[in-house]
Design a protein around this motif. Structure first.
Motif, mmCIF file in Angstrom:
data_model
loop_
_atom_site.group_PDB
_atom_site.id
_atom_site.type_symbol
_atom_site.label_atom_id
_atom_site.label_comp_id
_atom_site.label_asym_id
_atom_site.label_seq_id
_atom_site.Cartn_x
_atom_site.Cartn_y
_atom_site.Cartn_z
ATOM 1 N N PRO A 288 0.799 -1.230 0.000
ATOM 2 C CA PRO A 288 0.000 0.000 0.000
ATOM 3 C C PRO A 288 0.830 1.278 0.000
ATOM 4 O O PRO A 288 0.921 1.996 0.997
ATOM 5 N N ASP A 289 1.461 1.564 -1.137
ATOM 6 C CA ASP A 289 2.148 2.828 -1.369
ATOM 7 C C ASP A 289 2.032 3.150 -2.851
ATOM 8 O O ASP A 289 1.399 2.399 -3.597
ATOM 9 N N PHE A 290 2.626 4.257 -3.298
ATOM 10 C CA PHE A 290 2.432 4.668 -4.686
ATOM 11 C C PHE A 290 2.977 3.643 -5.665
ATOM 12 O O PHE A 290 2.309 3.250 -6.618
ATOM 13 N N ASN A 291 4.216 3.195 -5.442
ATOM 14 C CA ASN A 291 4.802 2.226 -6.366
ATOM 15 C C ASN A 291 4.015 0.930 -6.396
ATOM 16 O O ASN A 291 3.767 0.354 -7.454
ATOM 17 N N GLY A 292 3.638 0.462 -5.225
ATOM 18 C CA GLY A 292 3.003 -0.843 -5.141
ATOM 19 C C GLY A 292 1.559 -0.881 -5.571
ATOM 20 O O GLY A 292 1.050 -1.944 -5.925
ATOM 21 N N ALA A 293 0.870 0.275 -5.557
ATOM 22 C CA ALA A 293 -0.582 0.256 -5.767
ATOM 23 C C ALA A 293 -1.080 1.106 -6.926
ATOM 24 O O ALA A 293 -2.227 0.949 -7.341
ATOM 25 N N SER A 294 -0.252 2.010 -7.463
ATOM 26 C CA SER A 294 -0.792 3.003 -8.403
ATOM 27 C C SER A 294 -1.373 2.383 -9.666
ATOM 28 O O SER A 294 -2.459 2.790 -10.114
ATOM 29 N N LEU A 295 -0.704 1.401 -10.256
ATOM 30 C CA LEU A 295 -1.247 0.803 -11.477
ATOM 31 C C LEU A 295 -2.544 0.066 -11.198
ATOM 32 O O LEU A 295 -3.473 0.082 -12.021
ATOM 33 N N LEU A 296 -2.644 -0.552 -10.045
ATOM 34 C CA LEU A 296 -3.864 -1.279 -9.695
ATOM 35 C C LEU A 296 -5.004 -0.319 -9.389
ATOM 36 O O LEU A 296 -6.167 -0.596 -9.709
ATOM 37 N N ALA A 297 -4.673 0.822 -8.782
ATOM 38 C CA ALA A 297 -5.701 1.834 -8.523
ATOM 39 C C ALA A 297 -6.283 2.356 -9.822
ATOM 40 O O ALA A 297 -7.498 2.564 -9.949
ATOM 41 N N ILE A 298 -5.430 2.555 -10.807
ATOM 42 C CA ILE A 298 -5.896 3.000 -12.125
ATOM 43 C C ILE A 298 -6.775 1.931 -12.763
ATOM 44 O O ILE A 298 -7.847 2.224 -13.295
ATOM 45 N N ALA A 299 -6.301 0.687 -12.722
ATOM 46 C CA ALA A 299 -7.055 -0.404 -13.341
ATOM 47 C C ALA A 299 -8.449 -0.535 -12.737
ATOM 48 O O ALA A 299 -9.426 -0.778 -13.453
ATOM 49 N N GLU A 300 -8.534 -0.340 -11.424
ATOM 50 C CA GLU A 300 -9.834 -0.420 -10.753
ATOM 51 C C GLU A 300 -10.748 0.716 -11.200
ATOM 52 O O GLU A 300 -11.899 0.504 -11.590
ATOM 53 N N GLU A 301 -10.227 1.951 -11.155
ATOM 54 C CA GLU A 301 -11.057 3.124 -11.417
ATOM 55 C C GLU A 301 -11.426 3.253 -12.894
ATOM 56 O O GLU A 301 -12.528 3.705 -13.233
#
Length: 330
Positions: free
Chosen positions: A41-54
């Motif tokens: 749960p940080d920018f590197n670890g989650a940013s691509l997944l956050a985009i994919a979800e949204e």
């Protein structure tokens, strides 16, 4: 704000209960394939997944992704090995795991620029650390940058008093003056600066750009791409689309990531500032001209020299699915 993003050794006992995930493996349901995907749960670890979800990228590419938060990379490699996880994320300190045949890298996520060797006021050089207490989160990129800096100065860990600490303890120990120096990273250094504003930065990632980069990557099981090639390609198409979105919409990506991990947006922005991120086409070019392979070869040499890998590391072409990443863009 994450304090664990580059930790690769701590918390093995804290392995999440993954029994529920096992039932969500890569079984197809109609035209939709279910996958499990780990993240930190940080920018590197989650940013691509956050985009994919949204952005609905999973659905667009026929996937139903079940996301699972982890505290570090090796826990995800462990879960990949048992089949409880299909895909995940690791930082540079854990790259010895795929290089020793325990996982496959499917793509570079970004290159870290956040690591520093910091010292108390009055210490002016790496050479000044001789005989002094240096706090090091073992097996992390903080560990790596200390060793690289010592080597460049003609020194080794034998020349300092190494104090192994988890990252959170490094912050408190340095801030209270219990140690003379540390290998640590932003945004955690911002917390330390609040207590020690005149700390000295003795070394940073860019000092070693000619010999070492600090890539963080997306991974899968060692046999997964061979046994599930079409699913792997679907995931890579999602990641490629998310990379392009992130490169073009960094501020929005920071907001999406902060929402997903329930983190402070300012801290997530600081995290993002200390990384270099590529579009899919840029990464294609870095693969094509051999740059990525050079990065991984350098890391292999580092891990071999420091005893992380027993014997020789696997060649990058053996643990990075270069061809599948490129094929996913065709």
């Amino acid at each position: 704000m994450s304090i664990r993003r580059r930790s690769v050794l701590g918390g093995i006992a804290a392995l999440p209960a993954l029994g529920a995930l096992a039932s969500c493996g890569s079984s197809g349901s109609g035209d939709t394939t279910e996958i499990t995907y780990g993240y930190i749960p940080d920018f590197n670890g989650a940013s691509l997944l956050a985009i994919a979800e949204e952005q609905g990228l999973w659905e667009e590419h026929g996937l139903d992704a079940k996301l699972q938060s982890f505290t570090n990379g090796p826990l995800q490699i462990q879960a990949l090995g048992t089949g409880d996880l299909d895909f995940g994320y690791i930082g540079p300190g854990a790259m010895w795991l795929p290089a020793s045949g325990q996982a496959k890298v499917v793509t570079i996520n970004g290159v870290g620029q956040a690591d520093r060797v910091i010292a108390q006021p009055g210490i002016e050089s790496i050479e000044d650390l001789a005989g002094k207490q240096v706090a090091i989160p073992e097996g992390t990129s903080g560990d790596m940058i200390v060793q690289l800096a010592l080597k460049e100065a003609g020194m080794s860990l034998a020349d300092i008093e190494k104090v192994a600490m988890d990252p959170a303890t490094v912050v408190s120990a340095f801030s209270s003056g219990q140690v003379d120096a540390a290998g640590i990273w932003y945004p955690m250094i911002d917390n330390i600066k609040a207590q020690v504003p005149d700390l000295v930065e003795l070394a940073q990632n860019s000092d070693f750009a000619d010999v070492m980069q600090f890539p963080n990557v997306m991974v899968t099981g060692a046999k997964y791409p061979e046994e599930n090639e079409e699913t792997t390609l679907k995931v890579l198409r999602v990641l490629r689309a998310a990379m392009d979105f992130r490169a073009e919409n960094l501020d929005q990506t920071i907001e999406l990531t902060a929402t997903m991990i329930e983190g402070d947006q300012e801290a997530v922005a600081g995290d993002a500032d200390n990384g270099e991120y590529f579009t899919a086409a840029e990464l294609d070019a870095l693969i094509e001209d051999g740059t990525v392979e050079t990065w991984l070869d350098s890391m292999n040499e580092y891990f071999e020299e420091n005893g992380n890998i027993d014997g020789e590391a696997d060649a990058p072409s053996d643990f990075f699915t270069f061809d599948l990443f490129t094929e996913a863009g065709e």
